[in-house]
Design an enzyme around this catalytic site. Structure first.
Site, short mmCIF file in Angstrom:
data_model
loop_
_atom_site.label_atom_id
_atom_site.label_comp_id
_atom_site.label_asym_id
_atom_site.label_seq_id
_atom_site.Cartn_x
_atom_site.Cartn_y
_atom_site.Cartn_z
N GLY B 482 0.80 -1.22 0.00
CA GLY B 482 0.00 0.00 0.00
C GLY B 482 0.83 1.26 0.00
O GLY B 482 0.39 2.31 -0.49
N GLN B 483 2.04 1.17 0.53
CA GLN B 483 2.85 2.38 0.67
C GLN B 483 3.33 2.90 -0.67
O GLN B 483 3.78 4.03 -0.78
CB GLN B 483 4.01 2.13 1.63
N ALA B 523 10.53 -0.72 8.80
CA ALA B 523 11.50 0.31 9.14
C ALA B 523 11.49 1.50 8.17
O ALA B 523 12.44 2.26 8.14
CB ALA B 523 12.92 -0.28 9.22
N GLY B 732 7.08 6.41 5.91
CA GLY B 732 5.83 5.67 6.12
C GLY B 732 5.36 5.60 7.57
O GLY B 732 4.18 5.79 7.86
N GLU B 733 6.26 5.31 8.47
CA GLU B 733 5.85 5.13 9.87
C GLU B 733 5.77 6.45 10.61
O GLU B 733 4.97 6.60 11.54
CB GLU B 733 6.88 4.26 10.59
#
Ligand code: FES
Ligand code: FES
Lengths: 164, 822
Positions: B482-483, B523, B732-733
């Protein structure tokens, strides 16, 4: 106990023997190999399994296959394909409203159900109509934008220049 | 490099058409002939000895083909610490722990048979909270902790419930604290939460008669799944093949290894048959991994200029029953314990504690959301106590070029600029101290930082090859769940080769038999690692093309370039389309040179140094940092404690925006996931049974369209990362890390209620308002600014429950944290 059902799925006639307790979702996914509708919870809480039944969005996980007897089912596979996407599909792409994609078929079907009843929904209308469709990835912003732009395109309003 | 052509463009997702048409196949969409269905027998106890497991009755159910138990498969697994067996052997450690599994012709038969597996338990005392686990004499969740295999940079303590302890000692904490004019201490809590990917865990496996094991799985890391399956079952890598179809979200919950060993064990007992295990939504909540809980106690010593001189951070992680992956969250929290701040003197302890709860693991943010919940509230509270504008306080104390992190790493001008992010979000939401105020409206900020938490040798590799039609095929093994990795890989390939986007085909959905190696998709490392590998492979590909073209055109290699699908020789204006070179170049007389063009390259970060085990110091513990900040505006209803988030501003230093639409999607998604944890999410574990009480989407709410704030403003700073592809770094995170803390700071600003325990429910806010007595009290301004804005409220912001302590007092550096059973 099996029962014979005859219905139209994405415009084509289908006649099958189904167990009386089989859900429409199982029937579509297993018997017809239409796997676009997803099982996210199997209890009516996520919207990933939405299909149109006689034009209205329903949770296929809560609908029995026998309930679709004599009716018209539309799944995501009945909308568009590469080179000829439905305006909702095109708008989802343009607005980056798709991430993992697992909620996407249900989202598009929910939007389609909404736009049939309400071709010019406000943002509030879209939020309300799609509040039963969970997405863990997108945060919904781009989905709502995509639905509103598709609504405009389907009404025939002139297209805006570019995605934000 | 000239202006990039593809990097920075809104290239539509390359796997988008398959996702909007329903064509994308996820693991549970695949059909396997005569597939068997698996069902897992789960523990009804939080902690018990397993005395006997009897499967005879289960095997008599019509349609049942096999059972599998811990007696038959007593194999350990775990990515960093092998503390888990596939099925319980001698004991179960949480309600829902796997004891056995059944494979049958139908899901119904499998479920029926699973209920007939007879397990004899002897219940043991269970522990659910970290302080219980650390008591001397506490029941041990893992009496064999000292015998487990583990990586050298994790330190489990045999005879205790501590699965890892990371220490950070920088400067002279004690001395500096004694000299500080102001000392503040607070304790913060974060509960366990679930990832809730829309697609639950699912895996299908077959062991054939020739000994080959094939697995299709919804996972983030096919090669790590293969590697750990091989270790678990003592198989050569060539005998295990792992394929990952489309993945419906993971958020860390599908990192490392998950349910695959269960289904492989069953497959080994039903050779030749495919077996599928598809975790039901309820099971997904309690029987797959969760985010760890955290109890964080912070002590800040501040000088009279508002600079934090001494900072203590004491993190107790509730790791649940297994810490195979969680031990590295504990480690990451250690070396990042100072967040986005420069603290000259630091005493940090990050301690992982086993309890009889669902097992903790990776979760988007990898410990950072949790520690920022504590640290970013602490900084806000300190600023307000000191009468300093919280934005100004952050700018005064934050990291930047030339400043040193808690591990002693000195940042440079390429490390990313949190100060710019702070300033930007303060502008976006107008956080000026003298801004006009409305009662019960408030705003708050939080910063964020995160590094990729991974082994120092975590690598990615790619293969580029030209097809007969001249299209460049890009083989990657990072997972696009999805990213947007496939699209990003296509953009880097198109950029490096100067090809039109339609001349790129990305082959993701890796198959470990055929695809290049990639460590894991975790990560926030893929844009950076795979992006770099693509750029390197492209250079090799060009070398091959240029060698052929130089001969074909009779020109020097050094004068050739790629341009829009051709190799060109600018001095002469001659060129050759890549389609003429893809399969080798044929001269007019028929002789042919070169051959099908293909190249492979890899990327591994350079120069990483382990933390010193006693002091946690390292000049370069991690590959890179991504910094950012968020601010939120809220309105609180003083009658009910309910609140609405009106506006969010987010800004990150991402080095380089690769794809605006997709990075916005990451930010919106992260903000909403952060709001979910901040506002409503908590896994409720009943005591003493250990049962998860809210294991459904009805009872465990995640944000819906109705929770989306009316406005989310997003911006990016672009300080290029030296080793990033075109300067890019991971994002992302990070997008969810500061959200919950910013929310809490905003709520305090709006109504003077400080919530230290996540999530911030209306009940907690209302209780705070009631305790506060006067519903009109609204310390929305700092003392410094109070008089100028004084339209309402007391105008000064010390937190009512603030744990201010005298200078020099001490929150003990706990030397020994746990006792033992024997
Ligand atoms: S699967 Fe039908 S609503 Fe979730
Ligand atoms: S795109 Fe992943 S759940 Fe919506």
């Amino acid at each position: 106990m099996n029962q014979t059902i005859s219905l139209r799925v994405n415009g084509l006639p289908e006649t099958h023997e189904v167990p009386a307790n089989q859900t429409l979702l199982q029937f579509l996914r297993e018997t017809l190999d239409l796997t676009g509708a997803k099982e996210g919870c199997n209890e009516g809480e996520c919207g990933a399994c939405l299909v149109l039944l006689d034009g209205r969005a329903v949770n296929a996980c809560l609908t029995l296959a026998v309930e679709a007897d004599g009716r018209e089912v539309t799944t995501i596979e009945g909308l568009g394909h590469a080179g000829d996407l439905h305006p909702l599909q095109a708008a989802f792409l343009k607005h980056a409203a798709v991430q993992c994609g697992f909620c996407t078929p249900g989202m598009i079907i929910a939007a389609l159900g909404l736009l049939r009843d309400n071709p010019d929904p406000s943002e509030e209308d879209v939020r309300w109509a799609m509040s039963g469709n969970l997405c863990r990835c997108t945060g919904y912003r781009q989905i709502i934008d995509a639905v509103q732009e598709a609504a405009a395109a389907m009404r025939g309003d002139p297209a805006p220049e570019a995605a934000p | 490099m000239s202006e990039p052509r593809w990097i920075g463009q809104d290239v539509p997702r390359v796997d988008g058409v398959e996702k909007v048409t329903g064509a994308a196949r996820y693991t549970a969409d695949l059909k396997f002939p005569r597939m068997l269905h698996a069902h897992v027998v789960r523990s009804p106890h939080a902690h018990a000895r397993v005395l006997d497991v009897r499967v005879e009755k289960a095997l008599r159910v019509p349609g049942v083909r096999a059972t599998a138990t811990g007696r038959e498969f007593p194999f350990h697994t775990g990515i960093y610490l092998k503390d888990q067996t596939i099925f319980a052997t001698d004991r179960v450690r949480y309600w829902g722990d796997a004891v056995a599994a059944v494979a049958a012709e139908t899901p119904e038969a499998a479920a029926e048979a699973a209920a007939l597996v007879e397990v004899e338990y002897e219940p043991l005392p269970a522990i659910f909270e970290v302080d219980e686990g650390l008591q001397p004499g506490a029941p041990l969740v893992h009496p064999d902790l000292g015998h487990y295999e583990c990586v050298p940079w994790v330190s489990p303590r045999a005879g205790t419930n501590v699965c890892n302890h990371v220490k950070v000692r920088k400067g002279d904490y004690e001395g500096a604290l004694a000299a500080c004019a102001h000392v503040f201490e607070h304790t913060f809590q974060v509960p366990q939460v679930q990832h809730v990917p829309l697609e639950s865990h699912v895996a299908v496996a077959r062991a054939d008669l020739a000994g080959k094991v094939e697995v299709f799985t919804s996972a983030q890391s096919p090669f790590t799944v293969r590697h750990l399956l091989c270790a678990c079952f003592s198989l050569p890598h060539g005998d295990v093949r792992v394929t990952v179809p489309a993945v419906g979200g993971g958020f860390g919950g599908k990192a490392g290894i998950g349910i695959e060993p269960v289904v492989v064990a069953l497959a080994m007992k039903t050779r030749g048959r495919w077996v599928r295990l598809w975790i039901e939504r309820a099971e997904e909540f309690y029987a797959t991994v969760v985010r760890q809980g955290l109890t964080a106690t912070l002590v800040s010593g501040v000088d009279r200029h508002g600079k934090v001189q001494a900072q203590k951070l004491h993190f107790l992680w509730n790791c649940g029953a297994y810490g195979g992956y969680g031990v590295n969250v504990v480690r990451a929290a250690g070396y990042t314990c100072g967040g986005a701040y420069e603290f000259p003197h630091v005493w940090g302890d990050s301690i992982g504690v086993y309890t009889n709860r669902p097992a903790g693991s990776a979760y988007r943010g990898f410990g950072m959301s949790e520690i920022h919940w504590a640290l970013e509230q602490q900084m806000e509270m300190v600023a307000r106590e000191m009468g300093i504008d919280p934005v100004e306080f952050r700018l005064r104390n934050c990291l930047g070029p030339g400043k040193s992190t808690v591990t002693g790493q000195v940042l440079d001008e390429h490390s990313g600029r949190v100060d710019r992010c702070i300033t930007r979000v303060a502008e976006m939401l107008d956080l000026r101290p003298d801004r006009p105020r409305t009662p019960f409206h408030g705003a708050g900020m939080a910063c964020a930082v995160k590094a990729p938490a991974m082994p120092n040798d975590a690598s990615s590799s790619v293969v580029l090859k030209l097809a007969e039609d001249g299209v460049l095929e890009v083989l990657i093994s990072g997972i696009d769940y999805g990213q947007g990795l496939k699209t990003v890989a296509a953009q880097f390939a198109a950029e490096a080769m100067d090809l039109p986007m339609e001349s790129i085909r990305v082959r993701g959905n890796p198959d470990t038999d055929l695809s290049p190696y990639d460590w894991q998709t975790v990560a926030s490392r893929q844009t950076w690692a795979t992006g770099n590998a693509v750029l390197r492979a492209a250079e090799q590909l060009k070398t091959q093309l240029f060698a052929m073209a130089a001969q074909a055109l009779g020109v020097p290699v050094s004068e050739l370039e790629c341009h829009n699908g051709s190799v060109v020789h600018p001095p002469s204006g001659r060129s050759l389309p890549i389609t003429r070179l893809a399969m080798g170049y044929q001269f007019p007389d028929g002789h042919t040179i070169g051959g099908p063009v293909a190249a492979a390259a890899s990327f591994v970060p350079e120069g990483l140094i382990f933390l010193d085990p006693e002091t946690g110091q390292s000049p370069k513990p991690v590959a890179k940092w991504t910094f950012g900040a968020q601010a939120l505006e809220v309105v609180v209803d003083p009658e009910t404690g309910q609140y609405r988030v009106e506006k969010v501003a987010a800004c990150y230093d991402v080095g380089k925006v690769v794809n605006p639409g997709m990075i916005h999607g990451q930010t919106y998604g992260g903000v909403m996931q952060g709001l979910g944890t901040g506002m409503m999410e908590e896994l409720i574990v009943e005591k003493p049974s250990g049962r998860v009480a809210n294991a459904s989407l009805m009872d465990y709410k995640i944000p819906s369209t109705e929770d989306l704030p009316p406005e989310i403003l997003v911006d990016y700073v672009e300080t290029p990362q030296t080793d990033g592809p075109l300067g890019a770094r991971g994002i992302g995170e990070h997008t969810m890390i500061p959200t919950a803390a910013a929310l809490s700071n905003a709520i305090f600003d709006a109504c003077g209620v400080r919530i230290l325990e996540m999530p911030i429910t209306a009940e907690k806010v209302l209780a705070g308002l009631k305790k506060q007595g006067s519903l009109g009290r609204c310390p929305g301004k700092t003392a410094a600014s109070g008089s100028s804005a004084g339209d309402w409220g007391p105008g000064s912001g010390p937190d009512p429950g603030s744990g201010v302590r005298g200078p020099g007092s001490d929150l003990l550096p706990r030397s020994d944290v746990a006792g033992g059973e024997k």
